[in-house]
Design a protein around this motif. Structure first.
Motif, mmCIF file in Angstrom:
data_model
loop_
_atom_site.group_PDB
_atom_site.id
_atom_site.type_symbol
_atom_site.label_atom_id
_atom_site.label_comp_id
_atom_site.label_asym_id
_atom_site.label_seq_id
_atom_site.Cartn_x
_atom_site.Cartn_y
_atom_site.Cartn_z
ATOM 1 N N CYS B 93 0.836 -1.204 0.000
ATOM 2 C CA CYS B 93 0.000 0.000 0.000
ATOM 3 C C CYS B 93 0.873 1.259 0.000
ATOM 4 C CB CYS B 93 -0.873 -0.040 1.256
ATOM 5 S SG CYS B 93 -1.649 1.514 1.662
ATOM 6 N N CYS B 126 -8.474 -4.282 5.283
ATOM 7 C CA CYS B 126 -7.697 -4.881 4.195
ATOM 8 C C CYS B 126 -6.397 -5.406 4.786
ATOM 9 C CB CYS B 126 -7.438 -3.870 3.075
ATOM 10 S SG CYS B 126 -5.924 -2.953 3.266
ATOM 11 N N CYS B 379 -3.169 0.573 -3.935
ATOM 12 C CA CYS B 379 -4.182 0.206 -2.935
ATOM 13 C C CYS B 379 -4.826 -1.108 -3.312
ATOM 14 C CB CYS B 379 -5.238 1.301 -2.838
ATOM 15 S SG CYS B 379 -6.614 0.868 -1.752
ATOM 16 N N GLU B 380 -4.375 -2.154 -2.645
ATOM 17 C CA GLU B 380 -4.957 -3.457 -2.972
ATOM 18 C C GLU B 380 -6.394 -3.520 -2.467
ATOM 19 O OE1 GLU B 380 -2.076 -4.600 -0.504
ATOM 20 O OE2 GLU B 380 -3.392 -4.659 1.220
#
Ligand code: SF4
Lengths: 258, 432
Positions: B93, B126, B379-380
């Motif tokens: 990230c 996340c 940003c996964e």
């Protein structure tokens, strides 16, 4: 009416001049570092072939990566927009035009008027474009022009997992060391690029007829890989690397009439 | 270039917002000078809960901080180098890398040394969230850390059992806060913070809903600077006051057809965080009369929404509007948990289909002509399922332009190439 299209590619600058819609002249030169010189050379070549002077051209539309660099262009159009226009003119039944150039691959879906309906461009990687074949031909120590014919002589499909040019090169070296025949390696290279291009085109949906344009359409090995990969006929026009410039010239014609 | 059709003017409240944001980051940095408390955590942390420790408790939320770093491209590059030199991978990230890099450099993007928090208070949604503050704590030499697991699935499944799971963690968290700060916890302050958070986040949705109007009173790049209060202080009275004023001003713009972009001729939405250092892409679109009116991200990262009687999206009815009197700690936490887990932007962690449905709803209700999808390598979390969303747009016949980039790492964004793809998209929309 005389119009022209100029396509600023990563490797070559190409110009097409139309006289009442018919191709009157073409010119192409390496893009190099000095963009102005490249534009001058390509345009002089096309003007000479058409036996015309620059000020006789009513409208010039540019396309390609160096948009804004052609001082004498009236306006611009995207490559996909130009390809759609030219593709349908060259093959009226064409609905998907795939353009594989030196650094980029792109595809456009269009209607019967040559208006764009959807498009895709490749990601930031040369593994799905002509630069990849060039790099691999160096690794194979084979003339670039020989890659296609050699690939057609392959006797076996060799898998290549290349995700990028750098890794692919080391894979090619390993294949050479493993005494893999060069034709089989050439085919593996073409299959790897075709696979990437096809996965991109599938995002658009495959709508026939398919026209393959751009410099890599000269490579018979790549065309063969595309046909096998897509499982449908792939048409290649004459002078495939001029298609974007031709489309820009057609658009110049439309705009000049407006 | 498109002709000017509507009157336009900058927001009157703009400078007030700027000052409020600056003041907030300063209050955090200087909290200790006045005996106050500093905590750090994700923007989605249950920030109303530490508010029960007092009014002098200030937070530094990691994502907006990471975005502020991204605006300063040179500083961001130094942060990346610093954290990557410690062995952290480049594909993590980008906000996390900006934040952790800032700790390693010991530099605050707003000037001075990095102001270390007294504790970390965060949620896990996340996979980056799950490790972010653990690592921050280690880098800071052992800052106490409390994490709340919020991975309870879709809101439609948020039954009493799941809510209890969250509320019990929050109750434990309050005991932990008392222990590590040595302060007594004030339930009245918690209750007020819950009311504030519900009102601020509902107000933001109300403001976004006004953008359904043509011409749009707000453009998305402006909205980025406005939703930030919901990410740094959604539970505070200042956020409520600011959003009330903003709502009133936007209403005036709607009533008087004051546009964000005077030449509006096409409306688009985006998705996920933009490449922060390259907001000029929006200006480029606007030069052709293409205005981004928002996104699921901008609307619901903090915005609280509900389906109204007419079937459209509108601001969620607050507990105070429902006449609910919050009287106990548990009740406050239950309401807060329910409010938080209904957040639309949390739903897509669990369902690509849900996200597509919400985005298509926005396309319909906000009268959108096309969609730009940022395949955001930074940003996964928010780019999860984005390729599936593209397919949904395609099936619905909505023009869509995917482009690759990174919200916080300029090494992964190619401005010229993106502009070129945007040119093709502008042609597809019929404006170029
Ligand atoms: S959701 Fe995106 S920005 Fe937030 S922590 Fe996860 S990866 Fe980072």
């Amino acid at each position: 009416m005389i119009t022209a299209g100029i396509d600023f590619g990563a490797k070559n600058v190409k110009m097409v001049i139309l006289d009442d819609g018919k191709i009157a002249g073409r010119g192409s030169t390496l893009t190099g570092f000095d963009l102005k010189i490249a534009v001058k050379d390509a345009s002089e070549m096309a003007l000479k072939a058409a036996k015309l002077k620059l000020d006789e051209i009513a409208h010039i539309t540019e396309t390609g990566i160096g948009q804004g660099s052609v001082e004498f262009a009236a306006d611009s159009v995207s490559e996909v927009g130009a390809n759609a226009k030219a593709g349908v003119k060259l093959l009226p039944s064409a609905r998907t035009i795939i353009d594989v150039g030196a650094e980029e691959a792109r595809a456009v879906k269009c209607d019967e008027s040559g208006d764009m309906k959807d498009f895709v461009v490749n990601e930031r990687c040369a593994a799905g474009a002509g630069a990849f074949v060039e790099a691999m031909s160096r690794a194979l120590e084979v003339e670039l022009e020989q890659m296609g014919p050699m690939s057609l002589k392959a006797t076996e499909a060799v898998p290549m997992n290349a995700q990028c040019t750098v890794f692919a090169e080391s894979e090619v070296v390993s294949l050479i060391h493993a005494q893999t025949p060069k034709p089989n390696i050439a085919r593996a290279i073409h299959d790897a690029i075709a696979e990437r291009v096809i996965s991109m085109v599938r995002r658009l949906g495959i709508t026939e007829d398919i026209l393959l344009v751009g410099g890599l359409a000269y490579d018979v090995g790549f065309v063969d890989a595309m046909k096998r990969g897509l499982g449908v006929e792939v048409h290649v026009p004459e002078f495939p690397e001029y298609v974007s410039a031709y489309g820009a010239a057609l658009i110049a014609q439309e705009r000049a009439k407006e | 270039m498109a002709e000017i059709k509507y009157q336009t003017k900058p927001l009157d409240i703009w400078n007030e917002g700027k000052a409020l944001r600056q003041q907030y980051y300063e209050n955090y940095a200087k909290a200790h000078e006045k005996g106050g408390i500093r905590w750090a955590g994700g923007a989605w942390a249950y920030s109303a809960v530490p508010a029960g420790l007092g009014d002098d408790v200030w937070s530094l939320t990691g994502e907006p901080y990471g975005a502020s770093v991204a605006f300063d491209k040179k500083f961001a590059a130094r942060c990346h180098e610093a954290i990557e030199a410690k062995g952290f991978a480049r594909d993590l990230c980008a906000y996390l890398r900006n934040y952790l890099g800032s700790i390693v450099l010991d530099e605050y993007v707003f000037g001075g040394k990095f102001p270390k928090p007294d504790f970390q208070w965060t949620t896990h949604i996340c996979c980056s969230h799950a490790k972010w503050y653990q690592i921050a704590s280690e880098l800071e030499g052992g800052t106490p850390l409390f994490c709340i697991d919020v991975s309870t699935g879709l809101y439609q499944d948020f039954d009493e059992r799941r809510r209890e799971y969250v509320v019990n963690q929050l109750l434990d968290g309050i005991n932990w806060l008392e222990k590590i700060t040595g302060r007594d916890y004030d339930d009245e302050k918690l209750i007020q913070a819950v009311y504030n958070e519900c009102e601020a986040t509902s107000l933001w949705a109300e403001i976004c809903a006004m953008n359904k109007t043509i011409p749009a009173p707000l453009d998305e790049k402006t909205m980025y600077s406005l939703y930030v209060f919901g990410t740094i202080m959604k539970h505070r009275p200042e956020a409520v006051a600011f959003y009330r004023k903003l709502r009133d001003e936007v209403q005036v713009r709607v009533d008087n057809k004051i546009a964000a972009v005077g030449n509006e001729q096409r409306r688009v939405i985006t998705d996920t965080q933009p490449p922060w250092g390259f907001l000029e892409v929006f200006r480029y679109l606007e030069s052709y009369g293409v205005v981004s009116v928002g996104s699921l991200y901008t609307f619901s990262l903090i915005g609280a929404w509900e389906v109204k009687d007419d079937g459209t999206w509108g601001p969620k009815t607050t507990p105070q509007e429902q006449g609910i009197d919050i009287t106990t700690r548990r009740q406050a936490l239950e309401i807060l948990a329910d409010w938080t887990h209904a957040r639309p932007e949390w739903q897509h962690f669990y369902s690509a289909q849900k996200k597509s449905d919400m985005m298509l709803r926005i396309v319909r209700e906000w009268q959108v002509d096309g969609v730009l999808l940022h395949y955001n390598r930074g940003c996964e979390g928010l780019s999860l399922n984005i390729a599936e969303n593209r397919l949904a747009f395609k099936e619905a016949g909505v023009p869509v332009l995917p482009f690759e980039g990174n919200m916080g790492d300029e090494r992964e964004f190619d401005l010229e190439r993106t502009k070129k793809a945007v040119d093709s998209f502008l042609e597809l929309l019929g404006v170029k």
